[in-house]
Design a protein around this motif. Structure first.
Motif, mmCIF file in Angstrom:
data_model
loop_
_atom_site.group_PDB
_atom_site.id
_atom_site.type_symbol
_atom_site.label_atom_id
_atom_site.label_comp_id
_atom_site.label_asym_id
_atom_site.label_seq_id
_atom_site.Cartn_x
_atom_site.Cartn_y
_atom_site.Cartn_z
ATOM 1 N N GLN A 6 0.833 -1.203 0.000
ATOM 2 C CA GLN A 6 0.000 0.000 0.000
ATOM 3 C C GLN A 6 0.873 1.261 0.000
ATOM 4 O O GLN A 6 0.630 2.197 -0.766
ATOM 5 C CB GLN A 6 -0.926 -0.008 1.224
ATOM 6 N N ILE A 7 1.914 1.269 0.839
ATOM 7 C CA ILE A 7 2.830 2.413 0.906
ATOM 8 C C ILE A 7 3.641 2.512 -0.384
ATOM 9 O O ILE A 7 3.777 3.594 -0.959
ATOM 10 C CB ILE A 7 3.748 2.307 2.138
ATOM 11 N N ASP A 8 4.159 1.397 -0.861
ATOM 12 C CA ASP A 8 4.927 1.394 -2.111
ATOM 13 C C ASP A 8 4.094 1.942 -3.271
ATOM 14 O O ASP A 8 4.578 2.747 -4.067
ATOM 15 C CB ASP A 8 5.402 -0.014 -2.460
ATOM 16 N N ASN A 9 2.825 1.521 -3.375
ATOM 17 C CA ASN A 9 1.955 1.999 -4.452
ATOM 18 C C ASN A 9 1.710 3.498 -4.340
ATOM 19 O O ASN A 9 1.703 4.204 -5.352
ATOM 20 C CB ASN A 9 0.630 1.242 -4.452
ATOM 21 N N ALA A 10 1.491 3.993 -3.121
ATOM 22 C CA ALA A 10 1.275 5.435 -2.931
ATOM 23 C C ALA A 10 2.519 6.227 -3.330
ATOM 24 O O ALA A 10 2.413 7.286 -3.953
ATOM 25 C CB ALA A 10 0.900 5.727 -1.481
ATOM 26 N N LEU A 11 3.707 5.725 -2.988
ATOM 27 C CA LEU A 11 4.944 6.400 -3.382
ATOM 28 C C LEU A 11 5.071 6.420 -4.903
ATOM 29 O O LEU A 11 5.374 7.464 -5.498
ATOM 30 C CB LEU A 11 6.156 5.716 -2.746
ATOM 31 N N ASN A 12 4.837 5.286 -5.531
ATOM 32 C CA ASN A 12 4.943 5.204 -6.998
ATOM 33 C C ASN A 12 3.894 6.069 -7.682
ATOM 34 O O ASN A 12 4.203 6.766 -8.649
ATOM 35 C CB ASN A 12 4.812 3.754 -7.462
ATOM 36 N N ASP A 13 2.645 6.030 -7.197
ATOM 37 C CA ASP A 13 1.567 6.808 -7.811
ATOM 38 C C ASP A 13 1.833 8.308 -7.755
ATOM 39 O O ASP A 13 1.368 9.059 -8.605
ATOM 40 C CB ASP A 13 0.231 6.512 -7.129
ATOM 41 N N ASN A 14 2.561 8.739 -6.734
ATOM 42 C CA ASN A 14 2.851 10.165 -6.558
ATOM 43 C C ASN A 14 4.263 10.534 -6.980
ATOM 44 O O ASN A 14 4.737 11.622 -6.672
ATOM 45 C CB ASN A 14 2.604 10.570 -5.098
ATOM 46 N N ASP A 15 4.935 9.604 -7.686
ATOM 47 C CA ASP A 15 6.288 9.828 -8.200
ATOM 48 C C ASP A 15 7.239 10.278 -7.096
ATOM 49 O O ASP A 15 8.029 11.207 -7.268
ATOM 50 C CB ASP A 15 6.267 10.839 -9.350
#
Length: 57
Positions: A6-15
């Protein structure tokens, strides 16, 4: 720091990545999903956001 998908996806989604200043907050909220075995799994909700460089003064 440890992470989860969940954290990894949020970091990736927000560059966001190495060198960025971020805030990660564990909330009281939860959600559920059904896994491959048909079992319902509960998970915690995390909030991730970019913080101003240098932080508060």
């Amino acid at each position: 720091m440890w992470s989860n998908s969940q954290i990894d996806n949020a970091l990736n989604d927000n560059d966001l990545g190495e060198g960025d200043v971020v805030g990660i907050k564990h909330t009281e909220q939860t959600s559920t999903f059904t896994n491959e075995d048909g079992e319902e799994q509960e998970y915690d909700i995390w909030k991730v956001r970019e913080l101003p460089a240098g932080g508060p003064e």
